[in-house]
Design an enzyme around this catalytic site. Structure first.
Site, PDB file in Angstrom:
ATOM      1  N   GLN A  48      43.539  71.527 -11.094  1.00 18.63           N
ATOM      2  CA  GLN A  48      44.318  72.594 -12.073  1.00 18.63           C
ATOM      3  C   GLN A  48      45.972  71.492 -11.982  1.00 18.63           C
ATOM      4  OE1 GLN A  48      43.722  76.168 -11.023  1.00 18.63           O
ATOM      5  NE2 GLN A  48      44.707  76.839 -12.619  1.00 18.63           N
ATOM      6  N   LEU A  99      46.361  80.707 -14.385  1.00 21.42           N
ATOM      7  CA  LEU A  99      47.781  79.763 -14.909  1.00 21.42           C
ATOM      8  C   LEU A  99      47.545  78.543 -15.586  1.00 21.42           C
ATOM      9  CD1 LEU A  99      48.855  79.499 -10.723  1.00 21.42           C
ATOM     10  CD2 LEU A  99      49.970  81.053 -13.062  1.00 21.42           C
ATOM     11  N   HIS A 149      36.824  82.842  -9.227  1.00 21.27           N
ATOM     12  CA  HIS A 149      37.319  81.742  -9.769  1.00 21.27           C
ATOM     13  C   HIS A 149      37.968  80.136 -10.019  1.00 21.27           C
ATOM     14  CE1 HIS A 149      40.296  82.158 -13.329  1.00 21.27           C
ATOM     15  NE2 HIS A 149      41.050  81.197 -12.970  1.00 21.27           N
ATOM     16  N   GLU A 150      38.794  80.763  -8.658  1.00 19.84           N
ATOM     17  CA  GLU A 150      38.928  79.188  -7.765  1.00 19.84           C
ATOM     18  C   GLU A 150      37.409  78.255  -8.250  1.00 19.84           C
ATOM     19  OE1 GLU A 150      41.531  78.677  -8.320  1.00 19.84           O
ATOM     20  OE2 GLU A 150      42.521  80.497  -8.497  1.00 19.84           O
ATOM     21  N   HIS A 175      36.202  76.759 -10.761  1.00 15.42           N
ATOM     22  CA  HIS A 175      37.195  75.624 -11.096  1.00 15.42           C
ATOM     23  C   HIS A 175      36.586  74.045 -10.898  1.00 15.42           C
ATOM     24  CE1 HIS A 175      40.776  76.773 -13.774  1.00 15.42           C
ATOM     25  NE2 HIS A 175      41.070  77.568 -12.607  1.00 15.42           N
TER      26      HIS A 175
HETATM   27 NI    NI Z   1      42.291  79.538 -12.968  1.00 15.13          NI
END
Ligand code: NI
Length: 164
Positions: free
Chosen positions: A51, A90, A131-132, A135
């Site tokens: 991210q 985010l 979720h993380e 990524h």
């Molecule tokens: Ni995220």
């Protein structure tokens, strides 16, 4: 320590598979510290290295005691139950989706010095682990959501839930 820019959903870095961390050096420590500072500033629940444009398997997750867990090369080794709830990211600002996740997840990871450990998360923390970690393989929660809601729609639905 420095704040890093959080990339948003059409950035190619968010759709790539990240490489494992092999050097537990100062560069990794700087990345982890920057991720934590950036996450705190953004007031989020978790942040993954891609991210901020770094394609390495590192994530930060806020646990239910408000500690920032540093997870290097994390893997979900077991999960149980199921929960369905709103999720945001985010990197997908102002958009929310309903996503199914396990109720409980156990993660095996390394710390910033390469030591292995395990941690169990339930409810929101289990959701955040899933979720993380996604990524790191180039996936976003939006792939699991039937549709996305705006902030206003989310507020209305939460209010309706509280009233009803
Ligand atoms: Ni995220």
């Amino acid at each position: 320590m420095a704040l890093r820019t959080i990339l948003t959903d059409n950035d190619p870095a968010l759709h790539k598979v990240c490489r494992p961390v092999t050097s537990f050096d100062e560069r990794l420590h700087d990345l982890i510290d920057d991720l934590k500072e950036t996450l705190a500033e953004a007031n989020g629940a978790g942040l993954a290295a891609p991210q901020v444009g770094i394609l390495r398997r590192v994530v930060i997750v806020v646990d239910d005691e408000d500690n920032m867990l540093e997870l290097v090369n994390p893997e979900i080794i077991s999960q149980e139950g199921e929960q369905e709830g709103f999720e945001g990211c985010l990197s997908v600002p102002g958009r929310w989706g309903i996503v199914k996740r396990p109720q409980k997840a156990r993660v095996r990871a390394q710390d910033r010095n390469g030591n292995f450990f395990e941690v169990v998360g339930e409810d929101i923390v289990a959701r955040c682990f899933c979720h993380e970690l996604e990524h790191l393989d180039g996936h976003l929660f939006t792939e699991h959501a039937d549709r996305l809601y705006t902030n206003e729609e989310l507020d209305e639905m939460i209010q309706a839930q509280e009233e009803g």
